[in-house]
Design a protein around this motif. Sequence first.
Motif, short mmCIF file in Angstrom:
data_model
loop_
_atom_site.label_atom_id
_atom_site.label_comp_id
_atom_site.label_asym_id
_atom_site.label_seq_id
_atom_site.Cartn_x
_atom_site.Cartn_y
_atom_site.Cartn_z
N ILE A 10 0.84 -1.20 0.00
CA ILE A 10 0.00 0.00 0.00
C ILE A 10 0.87 1.25 0.00
CG2 ILE A 10 -1.61 1.37 1.40
CD1 ILE A 10 -2.97 -1.25 2.19
N LYS A 11 1.92 1.25 0.83
CA LYS A 11 2.83 2.40 0.86
C LYS A 11 3.51 2.57 -0.49
CE LYS A 11 5.29 5.76 2.68
NZ LYS A 11 6.20 6.12 1.60
N GLU A 44 -8.79 10.73 3.61
CA GLU A 44 -8.42 9.32 3.53
C GLU A 44 -7.17 9.03 4.35
OE1 GLU A 44 -10.08 6.61 1.28
OE2 GLU A 44 -11.42 8.08 2.24
N TYR A 45 -6.24 9.97 4.35
CA TYR A 45 -5.02 9.76 5.13
C TYR A 45 -5.34 9.54 6.60
CZ TYR A 45 -0.54 10.52 7.38
OH TYR A 45 0.58 10.35 8.16
N PHE A 46 -6.17 10.39 7.15
CA PHE A 46 -6.47 10.27 8.58
C PHE A 46 -7.50 9.19 8.87
CE2 PHE A 46 -4.48 14.45 8.50
CZ PHE A 46 -3.64 14.35 9.60
N ILE A 90 -2.81 4.56 9.27
CA ILE A 90 -2.77 3.30 10.02
C ILE A 90 -2.18 2.19 9.16
CG2 ILE A 90 -4.19 1.60 11.25
CD1 ILE A 90 -6.23 3.86 11.71
N ALA A 91 -2.54 2.19 7.88
CA ALA A 91 -2.04 1.15 6.97
C ALA A 91 -0.53 1.24 6.77
CB ALA A 91 -2.76 1.23 5.63
N VAL A 92 0.01 2.47 6.73
CA VAL A 92 1.44 2.64 6.45
C VAL A 92 2.28 2.72 7.72
CG1 VAL A 92 0.92 3.79 4.27
CG2 VAL A 92 1.34 5.17 6.31
N ALA A 93 1.63 2.76 8.88
CA ALA A 93 2.38 2.91 10.14
C ALA A 93 3.45 1.83 10.35
CB ALA A 93 1.41 2.94 11.32
N PRO A 94 3.20 0.56 10.00
CA PRO A 94 4.23 -0.47 10.26
C PRO A 94 5.37 -0.47 9.27
CG PRO A 94 2.01 -1.42 10.13
CD PRO A 94 1.94 -0.05 9.55
N ARG A 95 5.33 0.37 8.23
CA ARG A 95 6.32 0.28 7.17
C ARG A 95 7.74 0.36 7.69
NH1 ARG A 95 8.89 3.69 3.14
NH2 ARG A 95 9.18 5.01 4.98
N VAL A 151 7.33 7.53 21.89
CA VAL A 151 6.46 6.36 21.84
C VAL A 151 5.68 6.39 20.52
CG1 VAL A 151 4.54 5.15 22.91
CG2 VAL A 151 6.25 6.29 24.34
N SER A 152 5.84 5.35 19.73
CA SER A 152 5.12 5.26 18.46
C SER A 152 3.79 4.55 18.69
CB SER A 152 5.95 4.49 17.43
OG SER A 152 7.18 5.15 17.19
N PRO A 153 2.75 4.95 17.96
CA PRO A 153 1.46 4.30 18.15
C PRO A 153 1.50 2.84 17.70
CG PRO A 153 1.39 5.76 16.24
CD PRO A 153 2.70 6.02 16.94
N VAL A 154 0.85 1.99 18.45
CA VAL A 154 0.76 0.57 18.11
C VAL A 154 -0.66 0.30 17.61
CG1 VAL A 154 0.89 -1.79 18.97
CG2 VAL A 154 2.52 -0.08 19.80
N PHE A 155 -0.77 -0.24 16.40
CA PHE A 155 -2.05 -0.57 15.82
C PHE A 155 -2.18 -2.07 15.69
CE2 PHE A 155 -0.90 3.62 14.00
CZ PHE A 155 -1.97 4.36 14.47
N VAL A 156 -3.41 -2.56 15.71
CA VAL A 156 -3.66 -3.99 15.52
C VAL A 156 -4.37 -4.20 14.20
CG1 VAL A 156 -3.69 -4.52 17.98
CG2 VAL A 156 -5.83 -3.90 16.84
N TYR A 157 -4.08 -5.34 13.56
CA TYR A 157 -4.59 -5.63 12.22
C TYR A 157 -5.11 -7.08 12.19
CZ TYR A 157 -1.41 -1.71 11.37
OH TYR A 157 -0.75 -0.50 11.43
#
Length: 296
Positions: free
Chosen positions: A147-148, A204-206, A211-216, A255-261
């Motif tokens: 996606i990124k 769309e970004y927010f 969230i989709a590109v956060a783990p890149r 501290v970076s945000p942690v998201f779950v997928y």
Amino acid sequence: MNDIFSDIEQAEQNRKKFSDDITASKYDLDSLLTEFRRISMSYYDKGMTPEEQKKFPKKEFSTRINGQEVKIPIDNNIYVDLITLIDTMYPSLIAPFHHYNNYIDFYCKDFLWDDIKYDLDEDEPRDSNTLRKIKYQIEIQALLMSIKAGLDRFVSFFSYYFNGISPHTTFGRYKKEKDKYDGFMYIVNAKKEKDSLMAFIHAEYFDWIKIAVAPRDTITHYNDLGIYYEFNSEIQGDIPVHYNERLIKEKGQAVSPVFVYSYQTIKGFTESWHKFISKTFLELLTKDLITYHPKF
């Protein structure tokens, strides 16, 4: 005893129905590719209109015919650039859907393993318990990375329609700690009040892109996504949940945000990616180019 067997049979049926339902959410990649090819053709059609062709800068090609110098006028059709960009983007456009399909296939095989393993042919591959899980972990990471990459591919296309965009920049991001946008997102934020497409991209970004590109960065530079499982009593099975978190953190690091997928999360991402592709290309098609000189 009959009740026990009945319960076991019902649980198997529930798992099979769950697997069938999410398998039905997979994408027809050829159908998507046909859609994207139609978009490419729509740019060709616009580039062939008299209104656009009269805007192309004229060049002359000199040659000699029967000893006489002849100059042949040539149109520099900028839409050749745009069509070429779209055509070379097909892998990036399709990749998230491809990885989603693979994720569902690998996950469903692992999810149903105890129900199906005795019915497999002798020559059918039998991955270990660990490998079955690793296969869909690979796919979700590839999906998020793709996606990124796809977003970055769009930036060069935007550079034909908006001033201030270098075709060599990346999609960028919003840095909350600095209240600052970088890359293409800097232009998006600056133009969102006056341009509907920029407003759409900003929203769309927010809504999902960040969230989709956060783990890149984590996946690229540091470690793979973490994973845990949530047991669903209704289907009598485990649902994998993936999360991004740096294992080894630098001293003083913010501290970076942690998201779950989960599979629902990435299905939402692919649906949003589809909408992003369609709306962006079609809305750009209604705009005037800022340059009629080819860039390559």
